[in-house]
Design a protein around this motif. Structure first.
Motif, PDB file in Angstrom:
ATOM      1  N   LEU A  14      36.509  78.270  44.590  1.00 39.24           N
ATOM      2  CA  LEU A  14      37.308  77.426  45.478  1.00 39.24           C
ATOM      3  C   LEU A  14      36.773  77.462  46.910  1.00 39.24           C
ATOM      4  CD1 LEU A  14      40.881  78.171  44.139  1.00 39.24           C
ATOM      5  CD2 LEU A  14      39.616  76.015  43.969  1.00 39.24           C
ATOM      6  N   MET A  15      36.387  78.628  47.373  1.00 39.95           N
ATOM      7  CA  MET A  15      35.859  78.729  48.731  1.00 39.95           C
ATOM      8  C   MET A  15      34.513  78.012  48.865  1.00 39.95           C
ATOM      9  SD  MET A  15      37.042  82.427  50.215  1.00 39.95           S
ATOM     10  CE  MET A  15      36.345  83.434  48.930  1.00 39.95           C
ATOM     11  N   ALA A  16      33.800  77.862  47.755  1.00 42.53           N
ATOM     12  CA  ALA A  16      32.534  77.139  47.768  1.00 42.53           C
ATOM     13  C   ALA A  16      32.745  75.634  47.631  1.00 42.53           C
ATOM     14  CB  ALA A  16      31.630  77.642  46.652  1.00 42.53           C
ATOM     15  N   GLY A  17      34.003  75.222  47.417  1.00 42.88           N
ATOM     16  CA  GLY A  17      34.316  73.794  47.349  1.00 42.88           C
ATOM     17  C   GLY A  17      34.424  73.210  45.965  1.00 42.88           C
ATOM     18  N   MET A  18      34.514  74.033  44.935  1.00 40.85           N
ATOM     19  CA  MET A  18      34.640  73.510  43.577  1.00 40.85           C
ATOM     20  C   MET A  18      35.934  72.708  43.433  1.00 40.85           C
ATOM     21  SD  MET A  18      34.772  75.417  39.858  1.00 40.85           S
ATOM     22  CE  MET A  18      33.028  75.675  39.632  1.00 40.85           C
ATOM     23  N   ASN A  19      35.848  71.638  42.698  1.00 42.21           N
ATOM     24  CA  ASN A  19      37.002  70.802  42.406  1.00 42.21           C
ATOM     25  C   ASN A  19      38.043  71.609  41.631  1.00 42.21           C
ATOM     26  OD1 ASN A  19      38.380  68.983  40.270  1.00 42.21           O
ATOM     27  ND2 ASN A  19      37.767  67.581  41.904  1.00 42.21           N
ATOM     28  N   VAL A  20      39.308  71.499  42.038  1.00 43.17           N
ATOM     29  CA  VAL A  20      40.381  72.283  41.429  1.00 43.17           C
ATOM     30  C   VAL A  20      40.549  71.934  39.956  1.00 43.17           C
ATOM     31  CG1 VAL A  20      42.832  72.842  41.531  1.00 43.17           C
ATOM     32  CG2 VAL A  20      41.551  72.543  43.642  1.00 43.17           C
ATOM     33  N   GLN A  21      40.433  70.662  39.615  1.00 41.30           N
ATOM     34  CA  GLN A  21      40.568  70.242  38.215  1.00 41.30           C
ATOM     35  C   GLN A  21      39.474  70.866  37.355  1.00 41.30           C
ATOM     36  OE1 GLN A  21      42.970  68.283  36.705  1.00 41.30           O
ATOM     37  NE2 GLN A  21      41.952  68.810  34.792  1.00 41.30           N
ATOM     38  N   LEU A  22      38.260  70.851  37.853  1.00 41.85           N
ATOM     39  CA  LEU A  22      37.145  71.442  37.114  1.00 41.85           C
ATOM     40  C   LEU A  22      37.340  72.944  36.934  1.00 41.85           C
ATOM     41  CD1 LEU A  22      34.356  71.230  35.819  1.00 41.85           C
ATOM     42  CD2 LEU A  22      33.376  71.464  38.111  1.00 41.85           C
ATOM     43  N   TYR A  38      45.954  80.375  43.928  1.00 44.89           N
ATOM     44  CA  TYR A  38      44.731  80.386  44.727  1.00 44.89           C
ATOM     45  C   TYR A  38      44.755  79.359  45.852  1.00 44.89           C
ATOM     46  CZ  TYR A  38      43.057  83.107  40.781  1.00 44.89           C
ATOM     47  OH  TYR A  38      42.921  84.060  39.810  1.00 44.89           O
ATOM     48  N   GLY A  39      45.914  78.814  46.161  1.00 43.57           N
ATOM     49  CA  GLY A  39      46.028  77.794  47.201  1.00 43.57           C
ATOM     50  C   GLY A  39      45.511  78.233  48.550  1.00 43.57           C
ATOM     51  N   LYS A  40      45.667  79.500  48.871  1.00 40.20           N
ATOM     52  CA  LYS A  40      45.198  79.990  50.173  1.00 40.20           C
ATOM     53  C   LYS A  40      43.685  79.847  50.291  1.00 40.20           C
ATOM     54  CE  LYS A  40      45.204  84.662  48.372  1.00 40.20           C
ATOM     55  NZ  LYS A  40      46.045  85.804  48.227  1.00 40.20           N
ATOM     56  N   PHE A  41      42.969  79.926  49.167  1.00 41.36           N
ATOM     57  CA  PHE A  41      41.520  79.795  49.214  1.00 41.36           C
ATOM     58  C   PHE A  41      41.097  78.348  49.418  1.00 41.36           C
ATOM     59  CE2 PHE A  41      42.168  83.712  46.714  1.00 41.36           C
ATOM     60  CZ  PHE A  41      41.569  84.587  47.588  1.00 41.36           C
ATOM     61  N   THR A  42      41.845  77.405  48.860  1.00 36.43           N
ATOM     62  CA  THR A  42      41.498  76.001  49.077  1.00 36.43           C
ATOM     63  C   THR A  42      41.760  75.622  50.526  1.00 36.43           C
ATOM     64  OG1 THR A  42      43.673  75.263  48.279  1.00 36.43           O
ATOM     65  CG2 THR A  42      41.882  75.294  46.683  1.00 36.43           C
ATOM     66  N   LYS A  43      42.835  76.164  51.117  1.00 37.12           N
ATOM     67  CA  LYS A  43      43.111  75.881  52.530  1.00 37.12           C
ATOM     68  C   LYS A  43      42.036  76.474  53.423  1.00 37.12           C
ATOM     69  CE  LYS A  43      48.073  75.694  51.798  1.00 37.12           C
ATOM     70  NZ  LYS A  43      49.332  76.421  51.937  1.00 37.12           N
ATOM     71  N   LEU A  44      41.607  77.685  53.110  1.00 42.49           N
ATOM     72  CA  LEU A  44      40.553  78.344  53.885  1.00 42.49           C
ATOM     73  C   LEU A  44      39.244  77.571  53.766  1.00 42.49           C
ATOM     74  CD1 LEU A  44      39.454  80.735  55.543  1.00 42.49           C
ATOM     75  CD2 LEU A  44      39.097  81.934  53.383  1.00 42.49           C
TER      76      LEU A  44
END
Length: 69
Positions: A14-22, A38-44
């Motif tokens: 997620l921190m590397a930008g992977m699509n959440v669906q994938l 893991y929402g905090k990682f997508t926000k970061l």
């Protein structure tokens, strides 16, 4: 422990930008579970991407005044 490896993989992806669906498909779970845990990682990651890609205006922190709102 396998759980720790799974958590590390999900967090780093997620921190590397992977699509959440994938990511959810790769982990065999739902998007809502990924967002919940893991929402905090997508926000970061989003904030880091914005800071890297945003245009630089040449302002220094010492010259910026916070407005009251």
């Amino acid at each position: 422990v396998l759980y720790s490896l799974r958590h590390t993989y999900a967090s780093q992806a997620l921190m590397a930008g992977m699509n959440v669906q994938l990511l959810a498909e790769n982990l065999g779970t739902s998007v809502s579970m990924i967002e919940r845990h893991y929402g905090k990682f997508t926000k970061l990651a989003r904030r880091q991407m914005i800071e890297v890609a945003a245009p630089k205006l040449g302002l220094e922190a010492a010259n910026v005044v916070k407005l009251r709102g």
